[in-house]
Design a protein around this motif. Structure first.
Motif, PDB file in Angstrom:
ATOM      1  N   THR A 194       6.323 -17.499  -2.919  1.00 37.04           N
ATOM      2  CA  THR A 194       7.687 -16.995  -3.105  1.00 37.04           C
ATOM      3  C   THR A 194       8.004 -16.811  -4.587  1.00 37.04           C
ATOM      4  N   LEU A 195       7.499 -17.721  -5.426  1.00 33.89           N
ATOM      5  CA  LEU A 195       7.738 -17.586  -6.867  1.00 33.89           C
ATOM      6  C   LEU A 195       6.992 -16.393  -7.444  1.00 33.89           C
ATOM      7  N   ILE A 196       5.802 -16.127  -6.921  1.00 31.80           N
ATOM      8  CA  ILE A 196       5.058 -14.935  -7.352  1.00 31.80           C
ATOM      9  C   ILE A 196       5.824 -13.668  -6.959  1.00 31.80           C
ATOM     10  N   LEU A 197       6.376 -13.675  -5.750  1.00 32.95           N
ATOM     11  CA  LEU A 197       7.183 -12.530  -5.305  1.00 32.95           C
ATOM     12  C   LEU A 197       8.393 -12.326  -6.217  1.00 32.95           C
ATOM     13  N   TYR A 198       8.981 -13.421  -6.651  1.00 34.10           N
ATOM     14  CA  TYR A 198      10.135 -13.341  -7.546  1.00 34.10           C
ATOM     15  C   TYR A 198       9.748 -12.679  -8.874  1.00 34.10           C
ATOM     16  N   THR A 199       8.607 -13.090  -9.430  1.00 29.56           N
ATOM     17  CA  THR A 199       8.159 -12.481 -10.688  1.00 29.56           C
ATOM     18  C   THR A 199       7.813 -11.007 -10.491  1.00 29.56           C
ATOM     19  N   GLN A 200       7.224 -10.670  -9.336  1.00 26.55           N
ATOM     20  CA  GLN A 200       6.927  -9.261  -9.051  1.00 26.55           C
ATOM     21  C   GLN A 200       8.219  -8.458  -8.901  1.00 26.55           C
ATOM     22  N   MET A 201       9.210  -9.084  -8.307  1.00 27.60           N
ATOM     23  CA  MET A 201      10.517  -8.446  -8.141  1.00 27.60           C
ATOM     24  C   MET A 201      11.098  -8.065  -9.503  1.00 27.60           C
ATOM     25  N   LEU A 202      11.005  -8.984 -10.453  1.00 31.80           N
ATOM     26  CA  LEU A 202      11.508  -8.713 -11.792  1.00 31.80           C
ATOM     27  C   LEU A 202      10.653  -7.667 -12.504  1.00 31.80           C
ATOM     28  N   ALA A 203       9.330  -7.759 -12.319  1.00 28.81           N
ATOM     29  CA  ALA A 203       8.426  -6.804 -12.968  1.00 28.81           C
ATOM     30  C   ALA A 203       8.670  -5.379 -12.491  1.00 28.81           C
ATOM     31  N   HIS A 204       9.046  -5.254 -11.216  1.00 33.77           N
ATOM     32  CA  HIS A 204       9.309  -3.919 -10.637  1.00 33.77           C
ATOM     33  C   HIS A 204      10.764  -3.485 -10.803  1.00 33.77           C
ATOM     34  N   THR A 236       0.819  -1.222   0.000  1.00 31.33           N
ATOM     35  CA  THR A 236       0.000   0.000   0.000  1.00 31.33           C
ATOM     36  C   THR A 236       0.850   1.269   0.000  1.00 31.33           C
ATOM     37  N   ASP A 237       2.041   1.213   0.600  1.00 27.25           N
ATOM     38  CA  ASP A 237       2.913   2.398   0.640  1.00 27.25           C
ATOM     39  C   ASP A 237       3.982   2.393  -0.463  1.00 27.25           C
ATOM     40  N   ASP A 238       3.856   1.456  -1.418  1.00 26.22           N
ATOM     41  CA  ASP A 238       4.754   1.404  -2.582  1.00 26.22           C
ATOM     42  C   ASP A 238       6.222   1.165  -2.230  1.00 26.22           C
ATOM     43  N   HIS A 239       6.468   0.448  -1.124  1.00 23.44           N
ATOM     44  CA  HIS A 239       7.858   0.196  -0.742  1.00 23.44           C
ATOM     45  C   HIS A 239       8.522  -0.864  -1.623  1.00 23.44           C
ATOM     46  N   LEU A 240       7.706  -1.674  -2.306  1.00 25.15           N
ATOM     47  CA  LEU A 240       8.267  -2.736  -3.134  1.00 25.15           C
ATOM     48  C   LEU A 240       8.568  -2.288  -4.552  1.00 25.15           C
ATOM     49  N   LEU A 241       8.302  -1.030  -4.834  1.00 26.31           N
ATOM     50  CA  LEU A 241       8.678  -0.477  -6.125  1.00 26.31           C
ATOM     51  C   LEU A 241      10.115   0.013  -6.074  1.00 26.31           C
ATOM     52  N   ASN A 242      10.847  -0.202  -7.133  1.00 26.83           N
ATOM     53  CA  ASN A 242      12.250   0.214  -7.182  1.00 26.83           C
ATOM     54  C   ASN A 242      12.317   1.701  -7.513  1.00 26.83           C
ATOM     55  N   LYS A 243      12.571   2.518  -6.472  1.00 30.52           N
ATOM     56  CA  LYS A 243      12.621   3.972  -6.667  1.00 30.52           C
ATOM     57  C   LYS A 243      13.938   4.514  -6.113  1.00 30.52           C
ATOM     58  N   LEU A 273      16.365  -6.083  -0.451  1.00 33.43           N
ATOM     59  CA  LEU A 273      16.336  -6.672   0.892  1.00 33.43           C
ATOM     60  C   LEU A 273      14.915  -6.994   1.328  1.00 33.43           C
ATOM     61  N   LEU A 274      13.979  -6.122   0.996  1.00 34.83           N
ATOM     62  CA  LEU A 274      12.576  -6.355   1.366  1.00 34.83           C
ATOM     63  C   LEU A 274      12.043  -7.609   0.660  1.00 34.83           C
ATOM     64  N   TYR A 275      12.304  -7.715  -0.626  1.00 34.84           N
ATOM     65  CA  TYR A 275      11.851  -8.895  -1.357  1.00 34.84           C
ATOM     66  C   TYR A 275      12.505 -10.162  -0.817  1.00 34.84           C
ATOM     67  N   ASN A 276      13.796 -10.115  -0.554  1.00 35.22           N
ATOM     68  CA  ASN A 276      14.489 -11.303  -0.043  1.00 35.22           C
ATOM     69  C   ASN A 276      13.914 -11.762   1.290  1.00 35.22           C
ATOM     70  N   ALA A 277      13.618 -10.793   2.164  1.00 36.52           N
ATOM     71  CA  ALA A 277      13.044 -11.141   3.470  1.00 36.52           C
ATOM     72  C   ALA A 277      11.660 -11.761   3.310  1.00 36.52           C
ATOM     73  N   LEU A 278      10.851 -11.198   2.422  1.00 39.12           N
ATOM     74  CA  LEU A 278       9.515 -11.757   2.177  1.00 39.12           C
ATOM     75  C   LEU A 278       9.603 -13.159   1.578  1.00 39.12           C
ATOM     76  N   ILE A 279      10.507 -13.332   0.646  1.00 38.31           N
ATOM     77  CA  ILE A 279      10.673 -14.640  -0.003  1.00 38.31           C
ATOM     78  C   ILE A 279      11.077 -15.703   1.016  1.00 38.31           C
ATOM     79  N   ARG A 280      12.029 -15.375   1.895  1.00 39.58           N
ATOM     80  CA  ARG A 280      12.447 -16.333   2.939  1.00 39.58           C
ATOM     81  C   ARG A 280      11.289 -16.642   3.886  1.00 39.58           C
ATOM     82  N   ALA A 281      10.524 -15.606   4.223  1.00 30.99           N
ATOM     83  CA  ALA A 281       9.423 -15.799   5.164  1.00 30.99           C
ATOM     84  C   ALA A 281       8.366 -16.734   4.586  1.00 30.99           C
TER      85      ALA A 281
END
Length: 475
Positions: A69-79, A31-38, A51-59
């Motif tokens: 975790t795989l969805i997070l990985y694709t979102q990581m690449l998309a962003h 909601t606060d757009d922290h996962l966008l690469n800015k 670091l945020l994505y890695n922590a979420l993926i491990r969790a």
């Protein structure tokens, strides 16, 4: 005022094992757009989104949610957040569980972005290819590691084991400068996994004499399972020695060690010892109940198995497919037809378990052994899939016992189409006709068997292989 990325990262690391908290923090990050690469924003350093994505993926991986975790990985690449060496070990574990094909694409991506020089990343890919049983690829990746650590060696041992190459596994094990309990257990487990039970016990003895490491739960389970599956006179003594060693060095029995001991004593026919171990277990999980029910079943104690099954339900333990195979087998061996039919109906009605082939084999065996051959035939015809050789084999054996010649010949013909090289089918079919004094038909079956050069497995005698093993240390 929105929360800072650094503060949310600290929260993620603090609540890494708390599923509810992680999902709440994840929602805030979205909601606060922290996962966008800015990277241009002063409050959002270049490295923070990775670091945020890695922590979420491990969790999410720790919560056994590999797809998330795989969805997070694709979102990581998309962003356009670049994965790093810390990303891939968790991602490849997720792919191993849920999507092997995607795992190979992830490997290609790791090569493309230049992180495969990291030994931890390479070790993860060795483990990945080991799970896929692609030994060649596992060895290629291992050879790319400049200075492989013990984890990398253990991953390669696992690849050898899962491909049945125990010779290479032992050679690699002996070449290792340092070995831990995982290394030793990999070899013990590998011999068990590949049906080489005596060698598993022998390697366990080497481990005990070497004293490099102390066995762990997986070691004990593998060696006890090997003892349980080995038909040799000295194996009972060896299993008891291992049990005594566990008591001296481990104290309380874990669920899996206790289950292995129950299974061992049950297969040795020592129901009193199996029951004693079962009663001593403080944490009796479903696997322990299944082992005890199977032990009673295999030793002709059908009614006791039913009583234990009832006790299990009273204690709130929900049965699974394995439980019903064990309890239906008990009913079949005890000719407890009504109980078996009631249990088979309760699988889907009370526990929402869809019967599989093994359950149908048990039911056909139950009806056939009780002499209800017509009911067994009707049951086979009502199955939701075509009967396989195990189902028809149970009916054929019952035809032999009860002298049902015509039905036996019909079932036998179907089996010979399915298993034209199975010597036991020919022998049973010939026996059915010989009992009915249909000598010409029995002779034809024998002649067909001889012309096809199908030989009955010969009987043999042997020296007890356990006598050459060294007694265990008392320490």
């Amino acid at each position: 005022m929105p929360y800072s990325s650094e503060w949310l990262l600290q929260l993620l690391q603090r609540f890494l094992k708390n599923s509810a908290k992680i999902q709440q923090i994840h929602a805030l990050l979205i909601t606060d757009d922290h996962l966008l690469n800015k990277p241009q924003a002063p409050s959002n350093p270049k490295w923070i989104s990775s670091l945020l994505y890695n922590a979420l993926i491990r969790a999410y991986l720790s919560f056994n949610r590999p797809c998330s975790t795989l969805i997070l990985y694709t979102q990581m690449l998309a962003h356009r957040t670049k994965p790093n060496a810390h990303t891939f070990p968790s991602i490849i574990k997720s792919a191993t569980i849920s999507s092997p094909l995607l795992g190979k694409l992830i490997h290609a991506h790791a090569v493309k972005i230049g992180v495969v020089s990291d030994p931890f990343v390479l070790t993860s890919f060795v483990s990945f290819y080991a799970e896929l049983r692609e030994l060649g690829n596992a060895r290629k990746v291992f050879d790319e590691i400049t200075d492989p650590c013990i984890v990398a060696f253990n991953s390669l041992l696992d690849a050898f084991v899962k491909n049945g190459d125990m010779g290479s596994a032992v050679l690699k094990f002996r070449s290792m400068k340092k070995r831990d309990v995982v290394s030793w257990t990999s070899i013990v487990h590998g011999f068990w996994w590949n049906g080489r039970f005596l060698e598993a016990i022998g390697f366990f003895e080497m481990m005990m004499m070497n004293r490099e490491v102390k066995p762990n739960e997986a070691t004990y389970v593998s060696v006890l399972s090997s003892c349980a599956n080995l038909a040799a006179e000295g194996v009972l003594c060896r299993g008891k020695e291992i049990h005594a060693y566990i008591i001296r060095n481990e104290g309380e029995l874990s669920a899996f060690i206790g289950t292995a001991l129950v299974d061992f004593y049950g297969k040795m026919g020592l129901l009193g010892s199996a029951r004693t171990v079962f009663n001593q277990m403080k944490n009796r999980e479903l696997c322990a109940w299944n082992a005890m029910i199977s032990s009673l079943s295999s030793n002709g104690r059908g009614r006791e198995a039913l009583e234990l099954f009832a006790s299990m339900k009273v204690e709130g333990i929900r049965p699974n497919e394995v439980t019903f195979v064990a309890i239906l087998t008990a009913c079949a061996r005890g000719k407890l037809v009504e109980s078996g039919l009631e249990l088979f109906r309760s699988m889907s009605n009370d526990f929402l378990i869809v019967p599989i082939a093994e359950h149908y084999v048990c039911m056909v065996d139950l009806l056939a052994k009780a002499g209800l051959l017509r009911e067994a035939t009707e049951f086979i015809e009502s199955m939701p899939f075509q009967p396989d050789a195990s189902v028809l084999g149970a009916l054929l054996n019952a035809c032999n016992i009860h002298g049902a010649t015509e039905l036996g010949n019909e079932v036998g013909r179907r089996l010979l189409v399915m298993q034209p090289r199975h010597c036991g089918r020919y022998v049973t079919l010939a026996s059915i006709n010989a009992r009915a004094e249909k000598w010409s038909r029995a002779a034809v079956i024998r002649r067909v068997m001889a012309d096809a050069r199908i030989q009955k497995a010969p009987a043999y005698s042997r020296v007890d292989p356990m006598q050459n093993l060294v007694p265990m240390s008392s320490s």
